[in-house]
Write a protein that holds these residues in place. Structure first.
Motif, PDB file in Angstrom:
ATOM      1  N   ALA A  25      51.920  45.745  20.269  1.00 26.76           N
ATOM      2  CA  ALA A  25      52.856  46.525  19.453  1.00 26.76           C
ATOM      3  C   ALA A  25      53.886  47.265  20.302  1.00 26.76           C
ATOM      4  O   ALA A  25      55.033  47.457  19.872  1.00 26.76           O
ATOM      5  N   ALA A  26      53.501  47.672  21.493  1.00 23.20           N
ATOM      6  CA  ALA A  26      54.394  48.453  22.355  1.00 23.20           C
ATOM      7  C   ALA A  26      55.355  47.590  23.163  1.00 23.20           C
ATOM      8  O   ALA A  26      56.318  48.102  23.742  1.00 23.20           O
ATOM      9  N   GLU A  27      55.135  46.293  23.235  1.00 26.54           N
ATOM     10  CA  GLU A  27      55.973  45.410  24.051  1.00 26.54           C
ATOM     11  C   GLU A  27      57.341  45.180  23.411  1.00 26.54           C
ATOM     12  O   GLU A  27      57.423  44.838  22.226  1.00 26.54           O
ATOM     13  N   PRO A  28      58.415  45.312  24.145  1.00 27.61           N
ATOM     14  CA  PRO A  28      59.745  44.958  23.618  1.00 27.61           C
ATOM     15  C   PRO A  28      59.867  43.435  23.554  1.00 27.61           C
ATOM     16  O   PRO A  28      59.418  42.727  24.460  1.00 27.61           O
ATOM     17  N   ASP A  29      60.426  42.927  22.478  1.00 24.86           N
ATOM     18  CA  ASP A  29      60.544  41.474  22.349  1.00 24.86           C
ATOM     19  C   ASP A  29      61.601  41.150  21.305  1.00 24.86           C
ATOM     20  O   ASP A  29      62.151  42.041  20.639  1.00 24.86           O
ATOM     21  N   THR A  30      61.868  39.864  21.131  1.00 23.77           N
ATOM     22  CA  THR A  30      62.809  39.382  20.122  1.00 23.77           C
ATOM     23  C   THR A  30      62.187  38.188  19.409  1.00 23.77           C
ATOM     24  O   THR A  30      61.211  37.596  19.896  1.00 23.77           O
ATOM     25  N   VAL A  31      62.739  37.845  18.268  1.00 26.87           N
ATOM     26  CA  VAL A  31      62.246  36.671  17.537  1.00 26.87           C
ATOM     27  C   VAL A  31      62.376  35.421  18.400  1.00 26.87           C
ATOM     28  O   VAL A  31      61.446  34.615  18.519  1.00 26.87           O
ATOM     29  N   ARG A  32      63.532  35.286  19.051  1.00 28.31           N
ATOM     30  CA  ARG A  32      63.758  34.120  19.910  1.00 28.31           C
ATOM     31  C   ARG A  32      62.775  34.093  21.076  1.00 28.31           C
ATOM     32  O   ARG A  32      62.220  33.052  21.422  1.00 28.31           O
ATOM     33  N   GLY A  33      62.556  35.274  21.666  1.00 24.40           N
ATOM     34  CA  GLY A  33      61.635  35.344  22.792  1.00 24.40           C
ATOM     35  C   GLY A  33      60.216  35.018  22.401  1.00 24.40           C
ATOM     36  O   GLY A  33      59.500  34.330  23.148  1.00 24.40           O
ATOM     37  N   ARG A  36      60.089  31.183  21.917  1.00 19.01           N
ATOM     38  CA  ARG A  36      60.240  30.432  23.171  1.00 19.01           C
ATOM     39  C   ARG A  36      59.049  30.636  24.106  1.00 19.01           C
ATOM     40  O   ARG A  36      58.570  29.679  24.725  1.00 19.01           O
ATOM     41  N   ASN A  37      58.550  31.852  24.198  1.00 17.13           N
ATOM     42  CA  ASN A  37      57.541  32.174  25.205  1.00 17.13           C
ATOM     43  C   ASN A  37      56.101  32.133  24.706  1.00 17.13           C
ATOM     44  O   ASN A  37      55.175  32.270  25.503  1.00 17.13           O
ATOM     45  N   TYR A  38      55.918  31.946  23.381  1.00 22.10           N
ATOM     46  CA  TYR A  38      54.527  31.937  22.896  1.00 22.10           C
ATOM     47  C   TYR A  38      54.311  30.979  21.718  1.00 22.10           C
ATOM     48  O   TYR A  38      53.533  30.024  21.827  1.00 22.10           O
ATOM     49  N   ILE A  39      54.994  31.219  20.618  1.00 21.95           N
ATOM     50  CA  ILE A  39      54.706  30.466  19.397  1.00 21.95           C
ATOM     51  C   ILE A  39      54.898  28.967  19.586  1.00 21.95           C
ATOM     52  O   ILE A  39      54.034  28.163  19.188  1.00 21.95           O
ATOM     53  N   CYS A  40      56.014  28.561  20.174  1.00 18.21           N
ATOM     54  CA  CYS A  40      56.284  27.119  20.332  1.00 18.21           C
ATOM     55  C   CYS A  40      55.239  26.419  21.198  1.00 18.21           C
ATOM     56  O   CYS A  40      55.013  25.213  21.045  1.00 18.21           O
ATOM     57  N   ILE A  41      54.599  27.159  22.071  1.00 16.17           N
ATOM     58  CA  ILE A  41      53.572  26.570  22.937  1.00 16.17           C
ATOM     59  C   ILE A  41      52.219  26.543  22.242  1.00 16.17           C
ATOM     60  O   ILE A  41      51.585  25.481  22.116  1.00 16.17           O
ATOM     61  N   VAL A  42      51.770  27.683  21.755  1.00  9.69           N
ATOM     62  CA  VAL A  42      50.424  27.772  21.187  1.00  9.69           C
ATOM     63  C   VAL A  42      50.320  27.013  19.868  1.00  9.69           C
ATOM     64  O   VAL A  42      49.305  26.374  19.584  1.00  9.69           O
ATOM     65  N   TYR A  89      57.339  31.687  10.463  1.00  4.58           N
ATOM     66  CA  TYR A  89      58.466  32.589  10.238  1.00  4.58           C
ATOM     67  C   TYR A  89      58.491  33.105   8.804  1.00  4.58           C
ATOM     68  O   TYR A  89      58.743  34.299   8.565  1.00  4.58           O
ATOM     69  N   LEU A  90      58.203  32.214   7.840  1.00  3.69           N
ATOM     70  CA  LEU A  90      58.211  32.635   6.437  1.00  3.69           C
ATOM     71  C   LEU A  90      57.138  33.685   6.170  1.00  3.69           C
ATOM     72  O   LEU A  90      57.377  34.663   5.448  1.00  3.69           O
ATOM     73  N   VAL A  91      55.948  33.486   6.729  1.00  5.15           N
ATOM     74  CA  VAL A  91      54.883  34.469   6.533  1.00  5.15           C
ATOM     75  C   VAL A  91      55.243  35.793   7.205  1.00  5.15           C
ATOM     76  O   VAL A  91      54.930  36.870   6.692  1.00  5.15           O
ATOM     77  N   ALA A  92      55.924  35.718   8.342  1.00  2.00           N
ATOM     78  CA  ALA A  92      56.380  36.946   9.011  1.00  2.00           C
ATOM     79  C   ALA A  92      57.355  37.707   8.118  1.00  2.00           C
ATOM     80  O   ALA A  92      57.321  38.949   8.053  1.00  2.00           O
ATOM     81  N   LEU A  93      58.232  36.984   7.423  1.00  2.00           N
ATOM     82  CA  LEU A  93      59.151  37.633   6.489  1.00  2.00           C
ATOM     83  C   LEU A  93      58.380  38.344   5.377  1.00  2.00           C
ATOM     84  O   LEU A  93      58.749  39.443   4.943  1.00  2.00           O
ATOM     85  N   ALA A 111      56.644  42.084  12.735  1.00  2.00           N
ATOM     86  CA  ALA A 111      56.017  41.214  11.741  1.00  2.00           C
ATOM     87  C   ALA A 111      55.729  39.840  12.335  1.00  2.00           C
ATOM     88  O   ALA A 111      54.658  39.247  12.097  1.00  2.00           O
ATOM     89  N   LEU A 112      56.678  39.314  13.106  1.00  2.00           N
ATOM     90  CA  LEU A 112      56.460  38.012  13.730  1.00  2.00           C
ATOM     91  C   LEU A 112      55.356  38.097  14.776  1.00  2.00           C
ATOM     92  O   LEU A 112      54.556  37.162  14.919  1.00  2.00           O
ATOM     93  N   LYS A 113      55.302  39.204  15.519  1.00  2.00           N
ATOM     94  CA  LYS A 113      54.195  39.402  16.463  1.00  2.00           C
ATOM     95  C   LYS A 113      52.863  39.343  15.718  1.00  2.00           C
ATOM     96  O   LYS A 113      51.909  38.712  16.169  1.00  2.00           O
ATOM     97  N   THR A 114      52.802  40.041  14.590  1.00  2.00           N
ATOM     98  CA  THR A 114      51.565  40.110  13.805  1.00  2.00           C
ATOM     99  C   THR A 114      51.062  38.731  13.445  1.00  2.00           C
ATOM    100  O   THR A 114      49.884  38.395  13.636  1.00  2.00           O
ATOM    101  N   VAL A 115      51.953  37.916  12.894  1.00  2.00           N
ATOM    102  CA  VAL A 115      51.565  36.573  12.462  1.00  2.00           C
ATOM    103  C   VAL A 115      51.219  35.696  13.663  1.00  2.00           C
ATOM    104  O   VAL A 115      50.190  35.008  13.673  1.00  2.00           O
ATOM    105  N   ALA A 116      52.061  35.711  14.676  1.00  2.00           N
ATOM    106  CA  ALA A 116      51.854  34.829  15.834  1.00  2.00           C
ATOM    107  C   ALA A 116      50.525  35.091  16.524  1.00  2.00           C
ATOM    108  O   ALA A 116      49.758  34.152  16.813  1.00  2.00           O
TER     109      ALA A 116
END
Length: 418
Positions: A25-33, A36-42, A89-93, A111-116
């Motif tokens: 929760a404390a990590e700075p991030d973006t939807v794109r990040g 690119r760095n987690y969801i697309c891989i896992v 992404y839809l569930v994150a919305l 929200a995207l962090k939560t789902v991912a």
């Protein structure tokens, strides 16, 4: 892209979620990040595993073996992967939109962090599909653990009160399952826009002067409305149970939320009971490789049993029976929303329809002479026959020989009102 970091995050969220969620929760991030760095891989892990299982390893046994053609397997891999990314992404919305309702704070990145990170358990467990007979159990465990991760994460990422996390979790899970189901049907070509439109306003009645609007309780909309009301009541029970610290009461309340009708299945059918529906011999084919399991978490219990049957020559079938327990509310929702539909392909067909108040799905490939026939019984039990046969009628007969009426008579086993 740091694969070492990805592996470390997977280990941390699965093994110590209570301490990892505050870090996330404390990590700075973006939807794109995040993509690119987690969801697309896992998210690719279970998709690749399904491709390996279907097109490279194959299915079968008893001298019979079948593979999904490489071309079709690759097409399925691409569609499955894109679907996973879109639904995430839809569930994150949805998580973001619901935040204020449960006392949380809207934040699309959180929200995207939560789902991912909550779905990490399911994505990783999905790799086990490669393992015959055991993989499906691991997959179920992963899905259940993912719900638990979501429950733990929401207070940190969406800043909702801890006592409201249970209701928040339940609503997200219900919507996510229905959304995934609908999108999967659309992608598979089973339903179209007209079918969806036909179910959207059914059951609404407006008076002649327009002053009153009523909803038919037996319609799809009426059933969804009742389920939503029951969920709201159960959420209050969960809040009270969490304040009191009564773990048993919390599990019971969570069960009511997941059931959608204010009742809970305290104990799903035992593996031995389900085994009784799998005969030693089926239409001249002997049973082997029997498996049965009962597992549960957060007020839910699921029992499953499956067995292989073969005549030692050409026919080889697999029969699966499952008691979804408190997930029967979701089953009822899916049944209520399912339109009758049929799709013809070059080498077969697949269709969904209702027969004697039971949702039925069947598919058949004339080229490989393989298919499946599944029935939802009493909105609680799932029965499916799949494999190699002379025609679809043999699969239908296999399911019909399992005494579905007796299974339906057990629909209230373990059910209690609270």
């Amino acid at each position: 892209m740091d694969f070492g970091k990805i592996v470390s995050r997977i280990k941390a969220i699965l093994s110590s979620p209570q301490t990892e969620w505050p870090v996330i929760a404390a990590e700075p991030d973006t939807v794109r990040g995040l993509y690119r760095n987690y969801i697309c891989i896992v998210a690719a892990l279970p998709v690749i595993a399904h491709f390996i299982r279907g097109s490279l390893i194959g299915f079968g046994g008893f001298g019979m073996h079948a593979h999904t053609p490489i071309g079709m397997g690759l097409l399925g891999l691409i569609l499955h992967y894109l679907l996973a990314l879109v639904v995430t992404y839809l569930v994150a919305l949805i998580v973001d939109a619901l935040a204020p309702t449960f006392g949380g704070t809207k934040d699309s990145v959180q929200a995207l962090k939560t789902v991912a990170y909550a779905w990490t358990a399911g994505w990783v467990a999905g790799i086990a599909v490669i393992i015959p007979w055991i993989g499906w159990l691991v997959g179920i465990a992963g899905l259940i653990y993912g719900i638990y991760l979501l429950y733990l994460g929401l207070p940190h990422t969406m800043r909702c009160p801890a006592e409201r996390a249970g209701g928040y979790t339940a609503v997200v899970v219900i919507i996510a399952i229905v959304l995934s189901w609908i999108v999967a049907l659309i992608v598979g070509g089973i339903i179209g826009t007209a079918a969806l439109t036909g179910t959207s306003v059914s059951g609404i009645h407006v008076s002649g002067d327009g002053s009153t609007v009523t909803v038919d309780p037996d319609s799809t909309l009426g059933k969804l409305s009742a389920m939503s009301a029951n969920t709201a009541r159960a959420e209050k029970d969960l809040e009270n149970a969490q304040k009191s610290g009564d773990v048993a009461a919390q599990q019971a309340a969570m069960g009511k939320i997941m059931s959608g009708d204010g009742k809970t299945v305290s104990v799903s059918l035992s593996p031995e009971t389900l085994r009784g529906f799998l005969p030693d011999e089926l239409d001249g084919m002997k049973r082997s490789d029997f498996n049965a399991q009962r597992s549960g978490a957060m007020g839910m219990q699921i029992s499953t049993a499956r067995a292989n049957y073969s005549d030692g020559k050409e026919r080889s079938l697999q029969i699966e029976v499952a008691d979804t327990g408190n997930m029967r509310g979701m089953m009822a929702m899916a049944s209520a929303m399912a339109p009758s539909s049929e799709q013809q392909t070059e080498h077969g067909y697949q269709k969904t329809y209702t027969d004697h108040d039971r949702l039925v799905h069947e598919s058949w490939d004339t080229q490989t002479r393989m298919g499946e026939f599944g029935v939802i019984v009493a909105n609680r039990f799932s029965v499916k026959a799949s494999g190699n046969a002379e025609d679809i009628d043999q699969l239908k007969q296999a399911v019909g020989d399992m005494d579905l009426d007796k299974l339906e008579s057990l629909k209230n086993e373990g059910v209690s009102s609270n």
